[in-house]
Each structure stands twice: as structure tokens, then as C-alpha cells.
Design a protein around this motif. Structure first.
Motif, short mmCIF file in Angstrom:
data_model
loop_
_atom_site.label_atom_id
_atom_site.label_comp_id
_atom_site.label_asym_id
_atom_site.label_seq_id
_atom_site.Cartn_x
_atom_site.Cartn_y
_atom_site.Cartn_z
N SER A 255 6.38 6.85 -1.19
CA SER A 255 7.42 7.35 -1.82
C SER A 255 8.15 6.26 -2.73
O SER A 255 8.63 6.45 -3.95
CB SER A 255 8.58 7.57 -0.73
N LEU A 256 7.95 4.87 -2.28
CA LEU A 256 8.62 3.79 -3.04
C LEU A 256 7.94 3.55 -4.42
O LEU A 256 8.28 3.45 -5.33
CB LEU A 256 8.53 2.46 -2.18
N LYS B 147 8.87 6.38 -6.70
CA LYS B 147 10.21 6.09 -7.18
C LYS B 147 10.35 4.95 -8.35
O LYS B 147 10.77 5.08 -9.40
CB LYS B 147 11.28 5.49 -6.01
N ARG B 148 9.50 4.01 -8.08
CA ARG B 148 9.22 2.88 -9.05
C ARG B 148 8.61 3.48 -10.27
O ARG B 148 9.07 3.10 -11.40
CB ARG B 148 8.50 1.82 -8.41
#
Length: 285
Positions: free
Chosen positions: A38-39, A42-43
Motif C-alpha cells: 500500500s505504501l 501511494k508513493r
């Protein structure tokens, strides 16, 4: 000024989410956690300024922008894989010939030492007679050779000089009145020729009772009690004895271990230097 490049890990996470339709399955495929995936996504979305994935409690779906970006993302990852393949193909190679009369039981440890020096170097080692290896070296089939005898040449570096002897199994006894039975390598073999010359010069009658295709075969014949062989002590199993003094056989000269090389400065030369140093240590004990 060049803009900040895309994070390939984040691009890969997006492609996995798109292909598997799940953050959980994408995390499993990438051997990481769902939170990490998820990170990464998002990045990537922040970098592009786009929303690539629509999340709902029941399913994951690409946005219109995500569907448009997916083809480019796959092309980017494929280009990255092709670039890595070019690097693998360009891996440097070092081809070394080692005389069977030199490559002793220490060879696995010596190869490990070379690999430790440069794990990315592709090492090819060929075992053969000194004469055959020198011919291959002259034909530029080999980058370097480590051989036993000078063979009338002066283009070698002496790594060490090694004691030679007349070895037999512990329980072997000569038969009175019979020629000395020799176990040898097949011709052409410089050590065989040297041994024959010394026996003939000393007036010692001898006969060939075993011809081996390698030093390991000759050593096995010696330990089986077939006769005597002119070898370096380290080439024989523990327990072989030097019967030369007892039988009155002529002393053999110390024979050099020689390095012929055309390897210039660089990674292959560093690995070859490590191998040469290891041979010096092994021969000198």
C-alpha cells in the motif's frame, strides 16, 4: 533539470496489484506485507499525481488513469529486465588451464578462494597435461595456464618449486630381480619422461605396469599396490611412502610450478593472483 525518476519497486507493486486484483496477493507475490505494498502504491500515485487504483471493501479496481498507465508500467519493468540481462551477459570470464600434475586435492579450496575474491567472475578451469595446456594457451584458448615443466620456454612466472619422490603404498614390496614397476600418466607427460631419464641414467631397470588418464588414477594404482610412481607428496593419499632411498632409486629434482598468463590488470587478474598465491601456499606447505 531531470525530474525525479519513478521507483521501480513501486511500479512493480502497482503491476502486481493490477494483475492479481488484491493487495494481499500482491504482497504474497512480492514476499512483503500488505502495508508495504500500500505504501509503495501511494508513493507511485503521489509521484504521478494520479489515482491509479479504486479501493472498495469488496474488490480492487484500476481507475481510468491506472488502466492507461498499466501498459507503460509493464514496458518499464520489461526494459529494466533487459538491461539487467545485458549486465549478466557482459560478465567477465577467466579461462585457466591447470596441469593434472599440479591440480592436487587442494583444488576445491583454491577455486573457493578465487570465487571469494570476485563472486561475479565467471571462472572456467580445464585440467590436462602441461603440453596440451600450453598449446591451448598459445592458440589463445586459455587466458592462463599453471603447469609443471618449463618445456623449453622462458615466458613463465615461477610460483614455487616442489619436491618429487618415488612413492608406493605402505605394504608394497619389490620382487627381487625384477625391474621397478612404474605407474605413470599417458604420454606425452613431462614427469614421466623425467622419471624415465633418471632411471635410465642411473642404470635402474624399470617397466610400466599401469598407465592412468590422470594423477588420481595413478595415485589409486600406487595405493592398490601395483608399483611405484614419481609424484609430488601432496598428490598422494595420506600413508603413501617414498621408497626411493630404500630401493636405491635416483633422486628427482625439485620441479617448478609455472604460471603462463596474458591476463592484464583488472578483476580477472586479481582473481588469478589470488589463485597463484594459494598455489604457492599449497605447494610450500
Amino acid at each position: 533539470m531531470m525530474e525525479r525518476p519513478l521507483d521501480l519497486d513501486a511500479v512493480q507493486a502497482f503491476v502486481r496489484i493490477a494483475e492479481l486484483g488484491s493487495f494481499t496477493r500482491a504482497a504474497e507475490a512480492m514476499r512483503t506485507t500488505q502495508a508495504a505494498v500500500s505504501l509503495k502504491l501511494k508513493r507511485l500515485e503521489d509521484r504521478l499525481g494520479l489515482r491509479l487504483v479504486e479501493r472498495t471493501p469488496r474488490y480492487v479496481q484500476l481507475s481510468a488513469q491506472g488502466a492507461a498507465f498499466l501498459g507503460y508500467a509493464r514496458e518499464l519493468l520489461e526494459a529494466h529486465e533487459r538491461a539487467l540481462a545485458v549486465g549478466a551477459q557482459a560478465r567477465q570470464r577467466l579461462t585457466i588451464g591447470i596441469s593434472d600434475h599440479v591440480a592436487g586435492p587442494e583444488l576445491p579450496a583454491l577455486i573457493a578462494r578465487m570465487n571469494a575474491q570476485d563472486p561475479q567472475l565467471l571462472i572456467e578451469i580445464r585440467i590436462g597435461s602441461s603440453g596440451d595446456l600450453l598449446q591451448g594457451f598459445d592458440r589463445r584458448e586459455l587466458d592462463a595456464v599453471i603447469v609443471r615443466l618449463h618445456a623449453g620456454r622462458n615466458d613463465a612466472q615461477v610460483l614455487a618449486e616442489e619436491r618429487m619422490g618415488w612413492f608406493a603404498s605402505p605394504g608394497w614390496q619389490p620382487r627381487p630381480g625384477e625391474p621397478v614397476p612404474l605407474a605413470t600418466l599417458a604420454e606425452p607427460c613431462g614427469v614421466r619422461a623425467l622419471a624415465a631419464q633418471h632411471l635410465d641414467a642411473a642404470g635402474v631397470p624399470w617397466t610400466e605396469v599401469f598407465v592412468g588418464g590422470g594423477v588420481a588414477a595413478v595415485a589409486a594404482a600406487v595405493m592398490a599396490g601395483l608399483g611405484v610412481a614419481a609424484l609430488a607428496p601432496r598428490m598422494l593419499p595420506f600413508g603413501a611412502v617414498d621408497v626411493g632411498p630404500r630401493l636405491g632409486l635416483p633422486a628427482l629434482p625439485r620441479l617448478p610450478v609455472l604460471l603462463h598468463s596474458r591476463v592484464g590488470p583488472g578483476r580477472p587478474r586479481d582473481a588469478l593472483d589470488a589463485l597463484a598465491a594459494a598455489f604457492r601456499q599449497a605447494v610450500r606447505g
